[in-house]
Scaffold this motif. Structure first.
Motif, PDB file in Angstrom:
ATOM      1  N   LYS B  41      46.449  37.902  -4.555  1.00  0.00           N
ATOM      2  CA  LYS B  41      47.052  39.160  -4.140  1.00  0.00           C
ATOM      3  C   LYS B  41      46.011  40.279  -4.207  1.00  0.00           C
ATOM      4  O   LYS B  41      45.886  41.074  -3.268  1.00  0.00           O
ATOM      5  CB  LYS B  41      48.245  39.490  -5.049  1.00  0.00           C
ATOM      6  N   ASN B  42      45.257  40.273  -5.282  1.00  0.00           N
ATOM      7  CA  ASN B  42      44.240  41.312  -5.433  1.00  0.00           C
ATOM      8  C   ASN B  42      43.207  41.267  -4.324  1.00  0.00           C
ATOM      9  O   ASN B  42      42.741  42.295  -3.853  1.00  0.00           O
ATOM     10  CB  ASN B  42      43.540  41.163  -6.788  1.00  0.00           C
ATOM     11  N   ARG B  43      42.849  40.053  -3.898  1.00  0.00           N
ATOM     12  CA  ARG B  43      41.871  39.944  -2.806  1.00  0.00           C
ATOM     13  C   ARG B  43      42.401  40.618  -1.544  1.00  0.00           C
ATOM     14  O   ARG B  43      41.684  41.333  -0.873  1.00  0.00           O
ATOM     15  CB  ARG B  43      41.567  38.468  -2.524  1.00  0.00           C
ATOM     16  N   PHE B  44      43.691  40.370  -1.278  1.00  0.00           N
ATOM     17  CA  PHE B  44      44.272  41.000  -0.077  1.00  0.00           C
ATOM     18  C   PHE B  44      44.345  42.514  -0.225  1.00  0.00           C
ATOM     19  O   PHE B  44      44.087  43.246   0.712  1.00  0.00           O
ATOM     20  CB  PHE B  44      45.663  40.419   0.205  1.00  0.00           C
ATOM     21  N   VAL B  45      44.718  42.946  -1.437  1.00  0.00           N
ATOM     22  CA  VAL B  45      44.768  44.386  -1.686  1.00  0.00           C
ATOM     23  C   VAL B  45      43.372  44.985  -1.479  1.00  0.00           C
ATOM     24  O   VAL B  45      43.215  46.018  -0.830  1.00  0.00           O
ATOM     25  CB  VAL B  45      45.283  44.677  -3.120  1.00  0.00           C
ATOM     26  N   ALA B  46      42.339  44.269  -2.000  1.00  0.00           N
ATOM     27  CA  ALA B  46      40.972  44.752  -1.867  1.00  0.00           C
ATOM     28  C   ALA B  46      40.579  44.852  -0.404  1.00  0.00           C
ATOM     29  O   ALA B  46      39.983  45.847   0.032  1.00  0.00           O
ATOM     30  CB  ALA B  46      40.032  43.825  -2.618  1.00  0.00           C
ATOM     31  N   ILE B  47      40.945  43.811   0.406  1.00  0.00           N
ATOM     32  CA  ILE B  47      40.610  43.849   1.845  1.00  0.00           C
ATOM     33  C   ILE B  47      41.237  45.084   2.474  1.00  0.00           C
ATOM     34  O   ILE B  47      40.587  45.845   3.193  1.00  0.00           O
ATOM     35  CB  ILE B  47      41.117  42.584   2.563  1.00  0.00           C
ATOM     36  N   ASP B  48      42.516  45.283   2.155  1.00  0.00           N
ATOM     37  CA  ASP B  48      43.252  46.382   2.758  1.00  0.00           C
ATOM     38  C   ASP B  48      42.678  47.737   2.333  1.00  0.00           C
ATOM     39  O   ASP B  48      42.395  48.588   3.175  1.00  0.00           O
ATOM     40  CB  ASP B  48      44.730  46.260   2.367  1.00  0.00           C
ATOM     41  N   LYS B  49      42.527  47.916   1.001  1.00  0.00           N
ATOM     42  CA  LYS B  49      42.119  49.230   0.474  1.00  0.00           C
ATOM     43  C   LYS B  49      40.619  49.476   0.613  1.00  0.00           C
ATOM     44  O   LYS B  49      40.171  50.469   1.158  1.00  0.00           O
ATOM     45  CB  LYS B  49      42.514  49.342  -1.010  1.00  0.00           C
ATOM     46  N   LYS B  50      39.840  48.509   0.079  1.00  0.00           N
ATOM     47  CA  LYS B  50      38.398  48.765  -0.015  1.00  0.00           C
ATOM     48  C   LYS B  50      37.684  48.559   1.303  1.00  0.00           C
ATOM     49  O   LYS B  50      36.823  49.314   1.692  1.00  0.00           O
ATOM     50  CB  LYS B  50      37.786  47.879  -1.098  1.00  0.00           C
TER      51      LYS B  50
END
Lengths: 640, 207
Positions: B41-50
């Motif tokens: 989940k964090n990886r996807f959040v990172a893709i989206d945000k960062k």
């Protein structure tokens, strides 16, 4: 199965077969066309793949990359490469199931794509072999779409053509339906002539034949009816006055005495004219006859208020009037009227009233009075009238009359019985002499009032009639029969005699209808309703209404106390009963000719004759000779 | 009733189109959490945000480098190991979710991420190449090729985004890629069977 269904089925099969074949051929040709197109496409593909692989010079990584790129950018099921020396081989294959097409169709279509193989050469050097299998997904999809379309088309075509066939067959077979209706009518003993001529030749002939047959049967009926009428007149009528004769009186009297009515019984009036010699001398033979005819007319007029009356000329100068439901004082009143009119007739004919006299004796009878008692007592009264010069009308004095219950007490008994259903149903057997079995039972009912007191039908029906409670009490009894379980009646035939008073009641019809609606379906026996003959003759239209109601609920209908009073049996044709019940004395009294006529009539209408009140073995044997094999009465119980 | 049905339909259409435009949705993150755990989940959040959010206005080179570096952090694994088949094109979601994939999966992920960042898809090609490793073995390989100009004349005009090199280099600086077998377009070219399948899987966000 009807002809319509058979023809419709045959034609439907043909249509479905033809359309199905067309569909199959269409589907098969589409399939082979598509496979052929895919094959041609694959041949092109393998040719270009051959060229590309040649450029790899046999380098394994290059071959893999080439095959991967080819596989990824095209439509293949499989690509396989094998080097010539067999040391290296590479294979790409799509093993995913085919999407967008249901699994059953994939099984059904079963498309086999053959692999195509080609050699790979680098110059003159033989590198290896490549094999490809094309992807059949597009064929499956295309065929599936095609298949569904064809299916819809097939369904629509079949539905339309079946509709068309249905309409056409209906049109063609319409006359057959009419013929069928006519045949059914004949089975119901109705005489229907089909006037519309069918178009189809075969049907036309059948229709003509049936019309001819119906006409013949009707003719037979009419002739027999005529004969019966003539025989009846010869047998039972006085030729001069057209009143009944002594013979008829003796046959019918027992039944009339038992007839149920308001007052329980009625009056017998005996009339005797003295001075026949004077009349004949004065008027001559012909005019004398006319005198008696006029006197008969007086009798008819004076008694016309009584539907069930019986007027008979017992011998040349003696007359009898049986008046059921007529009280003593009314009979006396009628006698006085007759007397006055007689006096007037004497004056008109200029006859000497001292020489031509009339004397009348009256006897008030009750249902239990026997024939001989009634006649003796009426005769006794007449003798007294003859003996008394001052008094021409004499009433028989009843000494020890049974004190009747007061009306109000009867009302209480009957109303309570109706309310609380104190009725008890009784079933009397009818014997079938041919099969020696009893499957026909006659129902009657009694009242169980208080604990030990059982009032028979004959006792309470009179008061019930005069209180207007007959319909109600009958409805309670019928509801008992229809609604309650009667295991003893399982699979047998039960008949009930409906009282004239019941039939006359205007509310009874609707109540009966409602009763049938609610209970007729669960019956485990065949039910027949009986109506008295004289009532059926004088109220044919009313009875017809009831008969239609009975037929609607599959109940049978019969006529009892059949007496042939009119000699005209056309009402039988209209009412079409399942059976007629006649007193055994009446049946045995018939001449051969009249019995024959009756037989023809009942046969042509499909009516069964049942003899009632059979008492002796001798009567039974004589009935058998007349081919009457169903009996009722005391003998039945003995034989049982 | 009819009016409400229509309203509901319009609402559904609007919401679905809004969702379809976004590469990474909240719902996807939740699904990833359920299937692969909090790290996925964090990886996807990172893709989206960062990545997607921060790089929105960066220049193309920066976008290429950042995506290449980020995607290359994911571990290599063969299709046979991951999916049990010899060759499988995973979606961006499966690849990031599993945090594993082979050369095609890297290429696909980079392609979709760059496309989401507004890079013209016509400029990106899927290149089937022969790669020579340090021991000199020739291996069939796939990389994402970025064309600097629409009609490249020299190897310098083509940038290579591969998983064997963490830098984005022009083809001329990649002697290890000894041969180009074939270059195909992404979802802009003729649709092959593989591409159709991949597109369908991407559309339903196959995890």
């Amino acid at each position: 199965m009807t002809l319509f269904k058979q023809m419709a089925l045959a034609v439907s099969f043909i249509i479905i077969f033809v359309l199905g074949s067309v569909m199959y051929i269409n589907y098969q040709s589409a399939k082979s066309d598509m496979i052929e197109a895919l094959y041609e496409n694959s041949v092109n593909n393998i040719s270009s793949l051959q060229n590309k692989l040649a450029l790899t010079h046999g380098e394994e990584a290059d071959i893999i990359s080439t095959i991967d790129s080819e596989f990824d950018s095209g439509y293949y099921r499989m690509i396989e490469y094998t080097s010539a020396d067999g040391t290296f081989s590479y294979r790409q294959e799509d093993k995913d199931p085919i999407e967008g097409v249901p699994a059953w169709f994939i099984d059904f279509a079963d498309i086999q794509i053959k692999p195509i193989t080609a050699d790979v050469n680098d110059g003159w050097n033989f590198l290896g072999k490549v094999t490809i299998i094309a992807d059949p997904t597009s064929i499956y999809r295309g065929l599936y779409k095609n298949f569904i379309k064809l299916l819809y088309l097939f369904a629509i075509a079949v539905a339309l053509s079946l509709l068309l066939v249905g309409v056409m067959l209906h049109f063609i077979l319409k006359p057959l339906k009419r013929i069928q209706n006519q045949a059914e009518a004949i089975l119901r003993n109705e005489f229907v002539i089909e006037t519309k001529e069918p178009y189809t030749t075969e049907f036309k002939e059948v229709s003509h034949a049936m019309n001819a047959m119906v006409k013949k049967v009707e003719e037979i009926f009419n002739k027999a009816n005529e004969a019966a009428k003539r025989n009846q007149e010869l047998l039972y009528n006085d030729p001069v006055t057209k009143l009944f004769n002594r013979r008829y009186l003796m046959v019918r009297l027992p039944e009339l005495l038992e007839m149920e009515n308001k007052i329980a019984g009625g009056s017998i009036l005996l009339l005797a004219i003295d001075g026949a010699v004077h009349i004949n001398e004065k008027l001559g033979r012909q005019e004398g006859d006319k005198f008696f005819l006029q006197f008969a007319e007086i009798l008819r007029e004076a008694t016309q208020a009584y539907d069930d009356r019986l007027l008979a000329r017992v011998n040349g100068t003696e007359f009898t009037a049986v008046l059921p439901d007529c009280e003593e004082f009314m009979a006396e009143h009628i006698a006085r009227e007759i007397f006055d009119d007689f006096e007037a007739l004497l004056i008109e004919k200029e006859l000497d009233p001292t020489l031509v006299l009339i004397n009348m004796g009256i006897f008030r009878y009750h249902p239990k009075t026997s024939l001989s008692e009634a006649l003796t007592k009426a005769d006794d009264a007449l003798t007294k009238a003859k003996a008394d010069e001052r008094k021409q009308i004499y009433v028989y004095e009843q000494n020890n009359q049974v004190p009747a219950l007061p009306k109000e007490q009867w009302r209480k008994i009957l109303e309570e019985s109706i309310q609380n259903d104190y009725l008890a149903l009784k079933f009397w057997p009818t014997l079938d002499l041919r099969t020696k079995t009893i499957n026909h039972k006659v129902m009657t009912f009694t009242i169980h009032y208080a604990k030990e007191k059982e009032i028979p039908y004959g006792d309470f029906i009179g008061p019930a009639i005069s209180l207007g409670l007959v319909a109600k009490i009958y409805l309670v009894a019928l509801k008992d029969l229809l609604a309650k379980a009667h295991p003893e009646l399982l699979n047998s035939v039960v008949s009930i005699r409906l009282s004239n008073e019941f039939l006359k009641d205007s509310h009874a019809f609707e109540a009966l209808q409602k009763l049938f609606q609610n209970y007729s379906k669960q019956l485990k026996f065949q039910l027949y309703f009986e109506v008295a003959d004289n009532f059926a003759i004088s109220n044919t239209a009313t009875v017809k209404g009831y008969v239609d109601l009975f037929k609607k609920y599959n109940f049978g209908f019969g006529i009892n106390s059949f007496g042939g009073a009119s000699g005209d049996y056309t009402y039988l044709k209209e009412l079409n009963p399942d059976f007629i019940k006649a007193d055994v004395t009446f049946l045995l009294d018939q001449t051969q000719e009249s019995m024959h006529a009756l037989e023809v009539i009942t046969r042509s209408l499909g009516i069964e004759i049942i003899a009632s009140f059979v008492k002796t073995q001798e009567e039974l044997e004589r009935l058998l000779k007349l081919k009457i094999d169903k009996i009722q009465g005391p003998l039945t119980e003995k034989l049982q | 009733m009819y009016f409400f049905k229509r309203l509901l339909l319009i609402f559904l259409l609007l919401s679905s189109s809004a969702v379809a435009e976004k590469l990474i949705t909240k719902k996807l993150q939740e699904r990833a959490l359920k299937k692969y755990g909090p790290f996925a989940k964090n990886r996807f959040v990172a893709i989206d945000k960062k990545l997607l959010h921060k790089l929105k206005n960066a220049n193309e080179m920066k976008k290429l480098n950042a995506i290449n570096t980020w995607v290359n952090y994911i571990h290599y694994a063969s299709d046979r190991k991951l999916y049990g088949v010899s060759d499988y094109w995973a979606t961006l979601y499966e690849f990031v979710g599993k945090n594993k994939g082979d050369c095609e999966d890297y290429t696909i992920a980079k392609y979709y991420l760059l496309k989401a960042l507004g890079i013209d898809p016509h400029k990106m090609k899927f290149a089937y190449v022969i790669y020579k490793n340090r021991r000199g073995k020739r291996i069939s390989h796939m990389v994402l090729a970025y064309l600097k100009v629409p009609r490249p004349r020299t190897k310098d005009d083509i940038l290579i985004l591969g998983n064997n090199n963490r830098l984005v280099l022009p083809a001329s600086k990649r002697p290890d890629l000894v041969k180009l077998v074939k270059m195909i377009n992404g979802d802009t070219g003729p649709k092959s069977k593989k591409w159709k399948k991949l597109e369908a899987n991407m559309k339903r966000k196959k995890l």
